[in-house]
Design an enzyme around this catalytic site. Structure first.
Site, PDB file in Angstrom:
ATOM      1  N   ASP A  36       0.826  -1.202   0.000  1.00  0.00           N
ATOM      2  CA  ASP A  36       0.000   0.000   0.000  1.00  0.00           C
ATOM      3  C   ASP A  36       0.864   1.258   0.000  1.00  0.00           C
ATOM      4  OD1 ASP A  36      -2.774   1.104   0.182  1.00  0.00           O
ATOM      5  OD2 ASP A  36      -1.985   1.961   2.044  1.00  0.00           O
ATOM      6  N   TYR A  58       9.454 -22.531   1.045  1.00  0.00           N
ATOM      7  CA  TYR A  58       9.712 -21.751  -0.164  1.00  0.00           C
ATOM      8  C   TYR A  58       8.998 -22.355  -1.367  1.00  0.00           C
ATOM      9  CZ  TYR A  58      12.058 -19.893  -4.270  1.00  0.00           C
ATOM     10  OH  TYR A  58      12.303 -19.329  -5.497  1.00  0.00           O
ATOM     11  N   LYS A  60       5.926 -20.759  -3.859  1.00  0.00           N
ATOM     12  CA  LYS A  60       5.974 -20.652  -5.315  1.00  0.00           C
ATOM     13  C   LYS A  60       4.864 -21.462  -5.979  1.00  0.00           C
ATOM     14  CE  LYS A  60       9.265 -17.701  -5.526  1.00  0.00           C
ATOM     15  NZ  LYS A  60       9.002 -16.326  -5.994  1.00  0.00           N
TER      16      LYS A  60
END
Length: 265
Positions: free
Chosen positions: A77, A161, A165
Site C-alpha cells: 500500500d 519456499y 511458489k
C-alpha cells in the site's frame, strides 16, 4: 527479445520489484532497451541508483528508484501511494521480489519463514490486486509473476519456499483467465539461475544444480516474451521444461526423493 515487439509500451511505466539484483537487473535492462520507463523497487538503494544511472545513459528512459522493504504488511500500500503521489501510472508490473530459505522447517526460525511467506505470497498478491485494479479500470495492463520450477512439486529442505511458489503459480494461472478482459497475467517459472539465490537462502548448490544453472538474461527474456505474447505460464530452459513434464509421469513420493537428492547432493 528482439522478436517480441514492445514498441506500444515505449514511454509507459513498468514497476519491477526485487530490482536491485538478479533477474530484476535483467528485466530492467530488457524493458529499458524498448524505451519503457521504470520504477525500481527493492530494499537496497545504492545498487538501484547505479542501475538507474546506467540505464538512463544507455537508453534515455525515465527511472524512479523506490527504496522499500516489501516484506512488512503495509509495504504494498505504501508503494502504491508513493507512486500515486508522483502521478505514475504503472502499465507493466513485474512481481519479482522474493527469496528462499534452505533447511528443515523446524530448524529455521519461524520469524524468518513468516517473513518469507509475507513477501513471496501476501505482498505479491497485494501488489497484483492494487495495480491490477487500476489496469482493469483502464482495460489495459500486463502483470508478470515470478514463481519457480520448485512450484511443481514438494521440495524437502525448501518446504516453505516451494509452497510459496506453488501458490504463485496457481494464482498466476487462474488470474490469467480472470484478467483476460483487461490485459495479461503471465507466470515465469525459472529453474536454478545464477542470481545469488543460494547465498541468500543459505545453501550450497549441488554439482547437478551447478550443471543445470542458467544465466539470468535468457530467463528474464523468456518471461518478458511470455508476457507480451499473452501466455499464461512459461518454464525457462529446455531441461527445466523436461523436469516439469516428468512430474506428470512419476509418483509424488518419487518427485520428493528426486528433488531432495538434487538440491542436497
Amino acid at each position: 527479445m528482439s522478436n517480441v515487439s514492445t514498441n506500444s509500451f515505449a514511454g509507459k511505466w513498468a514497476l519491477i520489484t526485487g530490482a536491485s539484483s538478479g533477474l530484476g537487473l535483467e528485466f530492467a535492462d530488457l524493458l529499458a532497451s524498448q524505451k519503457v520507463n521504470l520504477v525500481l523497487a527493492a530494499r537496497r538503494q545504492e545498487p538501484m541508483e547505479k542501475l538507474a544511472s546506467d540505464l538512463r545513459r544507455k537508453y534515455g528512459v525515465d527511472i524512479l528508484v523506490e527504496a522499500i522493504d516489501l516484506a512488512p504488511p503495509d509495504a504494498a500500500d505504501r508503494l502504491k501511494c508513493s507512486l500515486g503521489a508522483k502521478s505514475v501510472t504503472v502499465d507493466i508490473l513485474l512481481n519479482n521480489a522474493g527469496y528462499g530459505l534452505h533447511g528443515d522447517l523446524l530448524e529455521t526460525p519461524i520469524e524468518r519463514t513468516a517473513n518469507m511467506i509475507q513477501l513471496n505470497i501476501t505482498t505479491l498478491t497485494e501488489l497484483t490486486y492494487l495495480f491490477g485494479r487500476d489496469m482493469a479500470k483502464r482495460r489495459s495492463g500486463h502483470i508478470l509473476l515470478v514463481a519457480s520450477l520448485m512450484a511443481f512439486q514438494a521440495v524437502p529442505s525448501y518446504a516453505a519456499y516451494a509452497a510459496t511458489k506453488a501458490y504463485v503459480l496457481a494464482l498466476g494461472e487462474a488470474l490469467h483467465n480472470e484478467f483476460r478482459p483487461h490485459g495479461v497475467v503471465a507466470t515465469l517459472c525459472p529453474g536454478h539461475t545464477a542470481t545469488g539465490f543460494d547465498e541468500a537462502a543459505g545453501a550450497t548448490p549441488s554439482a547437478l544444480l551447478r550443471l543445470l544453472t542458467m544465466k539470468p538474461r535468457p530467463v528474464a527474456a523468456s518471461g518478458i516474451r511470455a508476457l507480451f505474447r499473452g501466455r499464461a505460464m512459461v518454464i525457462a530452459g529446455l531441461s527445466n521444461k523436461m523436469v516439469a513434464f516428468s512430474n506428470r509421469l512419476t509418483p509424488r513420493s518419487m518427485q520428493r526423493a528426486t528433488m531432495k537428492r538434487i538440491v542436497d547432493a
